[in-house]
Design an enzyme around this catalytic site. Structure first.
Site, PDB file in Angstrom:
ATOM      1  N   TYR A  42      75.543  34.356 162.909  1.00  0.00           N
ATOM      2  CA  TYR A  42      75.909  35.928 162.830  1.00  0.00           C
ATOM      3  C   TYR A  42      76.946  35.884 161.620  1.00  0.00           C
ATOM      4  O   TYR A  42      77.550  34.832 161.147  1.00  0.00           O
ATOM      5  CB  TYR A  42      76.619  36.280 163.934  1.00  0.00           C
ATOM      6  CG  TYR A  42      75.434  36.681 165.324  1.00  0.00           C
ATOM      7  CD1 TYR A  42      74.152  36.692 164.997  1.00  0.00           C
ATOM      8  CD2 TYR A  42      76.043  36.649 166.454  1.00  0.00           C
ATOM      9  CE1 TYR A  42      73.658  36.851 166.277  1.00  0.00           C
ATOM     10  CE2 TYR A  42      75.395  36.678 167.703  1.00  0.00           C
ATOM     11  CZ  TYR A  42      73.939  36.795 167.474  1.00  0.00           C
ATOM     12  OH  TYR A  42      72.885  36.615 168.249  1.00  0.00           O
ATOM     13  N   SER A  43      76.989  36.992 161.002  1.00  0.00           N
ATOM     14  CA  SER A  43      77.971  37.088 160.018  1.00  0.00           C
ATOM     15  C   SER A  43      79.259  36.881 160.200  1.00  0.00           C
ATOM     16  O   SER A  43      80.040  36.267 159.465  1.00  0.00           O
ATOM     17  CB  SER A  43      78.139  38.576 159.520  1.00  0.00           C
ATOM     18  OG  SER A  43      78.403  39.670 160.484  1.00  0.00           O
ATOM     19  N   GLU A  44      80.031  36.777 161.588  1.00  0.00           N
ATOM     20  CA  GLU A  44      81.096  36.325 162.082  1.00  0.00           C
ATOM     21  C   GLU A  44      81.177  36.089 163.533  1.00  0.00           C
ATOM     22  O   GLU A  44      80.503  36.649 164.248  1.00  0.00           O
ATOM     23  CB  GLU A  44      82.385  37.437 161.662  1.00  0.00           C
ATOM     24  CG  GLU A  44      83.011  37.399 160.266  1.00  0.00           C
ATOM     25  CD  GLU A  44      82.646  38.269 159.363  1.00  0.00           C
ATOM     26  OE1 GLU A  44      82.938  38.073 158.254  1.00  0.00           O
ATOM     27  OE2 GLU A  44      81.673  39.106 159.910  1.00  0.00           O
ATOM     28  N   THR A  45      81.907  34.834 163.873  1.00  0.00           N
ATOM     29  CA  THR A  45      82.270  34.589 165.327  1.00  0.00           C
ATOM     30  C   THR A  45      83.831  34.621 165.413  1.00  0.00           C
ATOM     31  O   THR A  45      84.500  34.190 164.455  1.00  0.00           O
ATOM     32  CB  THR A  45      81.246  33.344 165.648  1.00  0.00           C
ATOM     33  OG1 THR A  45      80.217  33.360 165.676  1.00  0.00           O
ATOM     34  CG2 THR A  45      82.014  33.150 166.935  1.00  0.00           C
ATOM     35  N   HIS A  73      84.280  43.974 162.820  1.00  0.00           N
ATOM     36  CA  HIS A  73      83.354  44.061 164.051  1.00  0.00           C
ATOM     37  C   HIS A  73      83.447  43.047 165.238  1.00  0.00           C
ATOM     38  O   HIS A  73      83.084  43.193 166.409  1.00  0.00           O
ATOM     39  CB  HIS A  73      81.756  44.311 163.421  1.00  0.00           C
ATOM     40  CG  HIS A  73      81.213  42.984 163.129  1.00  0.00           C
ATOM     41  ND1 HIS A  73      81.520  42.297 162.041  1.00  0.00           N
ATOM     42  CD2 HIS A  73      80.238  42.123 164.010  1.00  0.00           C
ATOM     43  CE1 HIS A  73      80.709  40.990 162.030  1.00  0.00           C
ATOM     44  NE2 HIS A  73      80.052  40.984 163.137  1.00  0.00           N
TER      45      HIS A  73
END
Length: 288
Positions: A42-45, A73
């Site tokens: 994902y774009s961030e964790t 987010h």
């Protein structure tokens, strides 16, 4: 160690922006966090480490390629995940960008709503050469830009150039040079590019390319929404206090809704609120 998966700024798992959340990253190294974030994709964790004080966590954010100082987010997703696991706000997140308070409450339809308050925002001029390269990388022209919202670089935990277009259709046709834009962003330390269209005084549409993170586009970007709120306040393009609505992800088939509260005090952080939906299979990735 379990990675939870949530879609932020939506009530549906198929909408918003997916984020990984690790509620207890105690003992994990940065290399381990980076490897898990790359695996999740994902774009961030977000990786949370409890400090021992009630509601207080050290938080680090990793894209598939690199650590980022702050991610909105994934913060919203983390707040909702904590509430669902019995830890309600007020919460205190210590991030690389600074202290970020997070509140959680029950909203419409019984959905958990998380609200973050950004660090103090600020804006800087966008150098003419950088604007030229940005437009070339996007395949845009100066005539595409909305003269009422001048280009700037805005910050509320991470840096985002803000480019506003006067036609919504220009956003819908986004198709950019991934590597070229990524080189410029890496050189300038920009996290995403905030591409926006102003529908009316308080409603915006946004798209956010994210090549430095190895992601073509972020479907819903809380950090950029906070930076946008600070930009609008600093340039007197809104009259605070004001609540803004940002629609993002529609052009990707993952619609998201961000609420941005812009207070009057210029030294005060920008609040960004949203829901998050648990994605299935929950905890599909487990690190052993």
């Amino acid at each position: 160690m379990e990675v939870l998966r949530y879609a932020a700024f939506t009530t549906e798992p198929s909408g918003g922006n997916p984020a990984g959340v690790v509620l207890d990253a105690t003992g994990m190294t940065a290399d381990e966090m980076q490897r898990v974030a790359a695996d999740v994709g994902y774009s961030e964790t977000a990786f949370l480490t409890p400090t021992g004080a009630p509601g207080a966590f050290d938080v680090r954010y990793f894209s598939p390629l690199a650590e980022v100082p702050f991610c909105g987010h994934a913060t919203i997703a983390s707040g909702v995940a904590l509430a669902e696991h019995g830890t309600w706000g007020p919460l205190r997140f210590a991030t690389a960008a600074g202290r970020v308070p997070v509140g959680t409450d029950v909203g419409e339809g019984g959905r958990i709503v998380a609200t973050l308050v950004s660090v103090a925002p600020r804006t800087e001029p966008l150098a003419p050469d950088d604007l030229t390269e940005l437009l070339a990388s996007l395949g845009w022209d100066v005539d595409d830009l909305d003269p009422a919202l001048p280009p700037r670089v805005a910050y509320a935990g991470a840096w985002h150039p803000v480019l506003a277009v006067h036609r919504r259709s220009r956003l819908a046709r986004l198709d950019y040079a991934f590597d070229r834009l990524g080189v410029l962003m890496a050189a300038r330390g920009w996290t995403t590019i905030a591409l926006v269209h102003r529908e009316n005084e308080t409603v915006f549409h946004a798209r956010n390319p994210f090549p430095p993170g190895g992601v073509v586009e972020d479907p819903a970007t809380g950090a950029a929404a906070a930076a946008l709120g600070g930009y609008l306040r600093e340039l007197a393009l809104v009259t605070p206090p004001v609540m803004l609505t940002v629609h993002q992800g529609d052009d990707l088939g993952r619609p998201g809704l961000l609420r941005v509260d812009v207070p009057r005090d210029p030294a005060t952080g920008i609040s960004v609120s949203g829901t998050a939906a648990r994605m299935t299979p929950e905890g599909a990735h487990r690190e052993r």
